[in-house]
Design an enzyme around this catalytic site. Structure first.
Site, short mmCIF file in Angstrom:
data_model
loop_
_atom_site.label_atom_id
_atom_site.label_comp_id
_atom_site.label_asym_id
_atom_site.label_seq_id
_atom_site.Cartn_x
_atom_site.Cartn_y
_atom_site.Cartn_z
N GLY A 193 38.04 49.57 38.61
CA GLY A 193 37.43 48.33 39.11
C GLY A 193 38.19 47.65 39.94
N GLY A 194 39.37 47.22 39.48
CA GLY A 194 40.41 46.64 40.32
C GLY A 194 40.71 47.41 41.67
CB SER A 195 41.81 51.14 41.96
OG SER A 195 42.85 50.99 41.10
CB ALA B 84 36.14 49.78 31.74
N GLY B 85 39.03 51.47 32.24
CA GLY B 85 39.70 52.71 32.75
C GLY B 85 38.93 53.36 33.79
CG MET B 86 35.05 53.08 34.04
SD MET B 86 33.45 52.41 33.73
CE MET B 86 32.36 53.22 34.87
CE LYS C 254 40.04 55.95 36.95
NZ LYS C 254 40.62 56.32 35.69
CB VAL D 17 37.24 43.64 33.28
CG1 VAL D 17 38.93 43.48 33.27
CG2 VAL D 17 36.23 43.25 34.59
CG ASP E 246 43.70 54.65 39.19
OD1 ASP E 246 44.33 55.77 39.31
OD2 ASP E 246 43.44 54.19 38.27
#
Length: 305
Positions: free
Chosen positions: A104-106, A100-102, A15, A98, A139
């Protein structure tokens, strides 16, 4: 012979925050946020297979594979909610950067929930999946819903919006990532001169007005993120024709929004001369989704009389 699903493949998108504002503190101590989020065609790819045990693998990634991993948490939460006495072998090919505020974990957590729901035929609704996801990370509900959304609170209030106006994104990940808790600690100390108008941006999305969407863009965490490379990356993206550029989430990834594909491609090519992680992306509708299912035939059991 009965048919049983043996494995599924899920794509879970990253995202971007088209806007992010901190509008206060909640009674539980968390920050009250107002955001417009967008999923993009940069995907985590998950393969889930039936297993008696719970096994998680992330080949080629340095993300720890343990009980704190969001994908592992999601699997435990799913089996706890459904009461299924089963397990899964989960293999995740990570593509989202990682820290990054994107999200990825979510995205990984959302992919696991969607994948297990399909693999075991649990038939959980989107609202049930989002309720489980909210217990894993802020997220995760958006990673399940995807598309374009106004997101408020700690990520628990989602308002689906019409699709984002047609555009192209160039995402640049600097060499150093950012810890989300550290970013919010700095915000509490420093504050921010930037407070985007998320209501105005929502109306711009509804009007399919990309210029207005970009005019209302902003990130209240960008000023205090501690990411030294952000201003220079934004300047380079703007110099190559970005309508606007900003940091996503709590950082450290920076993205530019382009209204012409040729300019976006040229910008991506130019930034790749300096940065190893540069992504060319488009907005997508929807969140984590199953893209393939493998089945096998199993003998039917006849009840004994």
């Amino acid at each position: 012979m009965a048919t049983q699903k043996q494995s599924v493949v899920v794509l879970a998108p990253a995202k971007l925050n088209l806007s992010l504002d901190v509008v206060g503190l909640l009674p539980n101590g968390y920050h009250n946020l107002d955001m417009v989020m967008q999923t993009i065609d940069l995907y985590e790819r998950l393969t889930l297979r039936r297993s008696q045990d719970l096994i998680l693998r992330m080949p080629g990634s340095f993300v720890p594979v343990n009980e704190k991993n969001t994908a592992y948490k999601a699997a435990l939460a799913f089996f706890n909610y459904t009461g299924l006495l089963a397990g899964a072998e989960i293999v995740i090919q990570k593509r989202v950067p990682v820290r990054a505020g994107m999200a990825g974990g979510s995205a990984d957590a959302a992919g696991v929930l969607v994948g297990l729901n399909e693999l075991y035929g649990a038939r959980l609704s989107m609202s049930e999946l989002c309720a489980i996801g909210a217990g894993i990370g802020a997220d995760v509900p958006f990673a399940l819903m995807g598309g374009t959304c106004r997101v408020q609170g700690v990520g628990d209030f989602l308002k689906p919006l019409p699709p984002c106006p047609d555009c192209w994104f160039v995402v640049v990940m600097p060499n150093v990532g950012i810890s989300t808790p550290e970013a919010f600690k700095r915000y509490d100390t420093m504050g921010s001169p930037v407070h985007p108008d998320c209501e105005k941006q929502e109306q711009a999305v509804r009007a399919a007005d990309l210029a207005a969407v970009c005019a209302a863009a902003g990130n209240a965490l960008e000023h205090c993120s501690g990411a030294k490379e952000t201003p220079a990356i934004c300047e380079k993206l703007n110099a190559h024709g970005a309508v606007t550029s900003l940091m996503t989430g709590s950082g450290a990834a920076v993205f530019g929004v382009f209204d012409r594909e040729e300019a976006a491609q040229a910008a991506a090519q130019a930034l790749r001369q300096e940065y190893s992680q540069v992504y060319f992306a488009r907005p997508v509708r929807g969140g984590a989704r199953v893209v393939s299912v493998r089945t096998s035939k199993t003998p039917r059991t006849t009840p004994q009389t």
